[in-house]
Motif scaffolding. Sequence first.
Motif, PDB file in Angstrom:
ATOM      1  N   HIS A 174       0.813  -1.274  -0.426  1.00  0.00           N
ATOM      2  CA  HIS A 174      -0.268   0.075  -0.285  1.00  0.00           C
ATOM      3  C   HIS A 174       1.018   1.156  -0.139  1.00  0.00           C
ATOM      4  CE1 HIS A 174      -3.555   1.794   1.229  1.00  0.00           C
ATOM      5  NE2 HIS A 174      -2.951   2.559   1.938  1.00  0.00           N
TER       6      HIS A 174
ATOM      7  N   SER B 161       0.835   9.947   5.604  1.00  0.00           N
ATOM      8  CA  SER B 161      -1.094   9.137   5.922  1.00  0.00           C
ATOM      9  C   SER B 161      -1.291   9.010   7.224  1.00  0.00           C
ATOM     10  CB  SER B 161      -0.938   7.784   5.150  1.00  0.00           C
ATOM     11  OG  SER B 161      -0.875   6.603   5.692  1.00  0.00           O
TER      12      SER B 161
ATOM     13  N   ASP C 189      -6.952   7.288  -0.335  1.00  0.00           N
ATOM     14  CA  ASP C 189      -6.391   5.593  -0.485  1.00  0.00           C
ATOM     15  C   ASP C 189      -7.192   5.579  -1.882  1.00  0.00           C
ATOM     16  OD1 ASP C 189      -4.908   5.131   1.662  1.00  0.00           O
ATOM     17  OD2 ASP C 189      -6.326   4.622   2.721  1.00  0.00           O
TER      18      ASP C 189
ATOM     19  N   HIS D 226       1.132   4.125  -2.758  1.00  0.00           N
ATOM     20  CA  HIS D 226       1.361   5.798  -2.235  1.00  0.00           C
ATOM     21  C   HIS D 226       2.541   6.874  -2.925  1.00  0.00           C
ATOM     22  CE1 HIS D 226      -2.427   6.583   0.328  1.00  0.00           C
ATOM     23  NE2 HIS D 226      -2.077   5.867   0.767  1.00  0.00           N
TER      24      HIS D 226
HETATM   25 ZN    ZN Z   1      -2.973   4.947   2.460  1.00  0.00          ZN
END
Ligand code: ZN
Length: 335
Positions: free
Chosen positions: A115, A140, A304, A119
Amino acid sequence: MKVLGIETSCDETGVAVYDTAIGGADGLRAHAVYSQIALHAEYGGVVPELASRDHVRKLLPLVRQTLDEAGLSTGDIDGVAYTAGPGLVGALLVGAGVARALAWGLDVPAIGVHHMEGHLLAPLMEDDPPAAPFVALLVSGGHTQLVAVDAIGSYRLLGETLDDAAGEAFDKTAKMMGLPYPGGPQLAALAEHGTPGVFKFPRPMTTRPGLDFSFSGLKTQVLLAWQGSDQTDATKADIARGFEDAVVDTLAIKCARALDATGFDTLIVAGGVGANTRLREKLRADAKRRGGRVCFPRPALCTDNGAMIAFAGALRLEAGQHGDAAVHVVPRWDM
Ligand code: ZN
Ligand code: KG4
């Protein structure tokens, strides 16, 4: 290569198609995000079981909608990328299961993506992307990291938070002041009405050397200021502004330090807090002063989304990487 990207690590169902043959910002053929904010709002935070169930409900219709918007059918897809971690295990399993099943049915490769790498690579989806090496600031709800990117796929952790992530500090501070979940963007919006300098909070860990962060003490300082104040709307906005300025300054000081330490002249910023207007303004002004460059994804791709997963997956699939058919997720995973 047209890659379908699926993101289900937390409370956003994200789906996108990225086409590497087009590349740049136009390579993003379509993307859609379904946010579960309303579902979790009454609990003041994400309820993992509800998150998983909602991904189950929303993911396939969103895949259909995204393909329709891109003018594509499933047969046009050359690969599927999904978030394999870190995140909520049940939520991750929904995305991984659907991605692997789709790939199996379509006889195309599938790949699990980190993840935070998604980003990190998101700014490179925009036009005129910077070339490595550069410093990446990942900010984040779960992470605050400075990373030296020597090449795509080659990452060195320079510093990270010792306690709360920057987004988490925004969310917790907002909650303390009675703002609805998710507090970060609400607090930022409130700060727009505040006067700078009325409340001056510390810039944690900036007076000693190093590239680590700590935001938990700042949250306590804000709580004390809030409890000792008249708690009017105007004061709330002033406190929000003081808090936001403290976080933004702290991040900017450490970014400058990381650029000095590495000798790189380009900074990229990614993750939900990267959507913060004041952070973007401050880092742009700093880059101008230094004669360097700072790159952000468009605000919608800071938080996201499936696009960053499609893009990161496409780079890896094009490099010949993909996993076996196992539905494998990694809830806790260092990049
Ligand atoms: Zn995220
Ligand atoms: O990257 P992201 O969507 O999810 C995680 O992987 O954590 O980041 C969400 C975080 C939340 O903490 C949210 O409050 C914060 O990003 N955030 C913001 C803004 N927009 C989102 N924080 C400050 N200002 C914003 N405009």
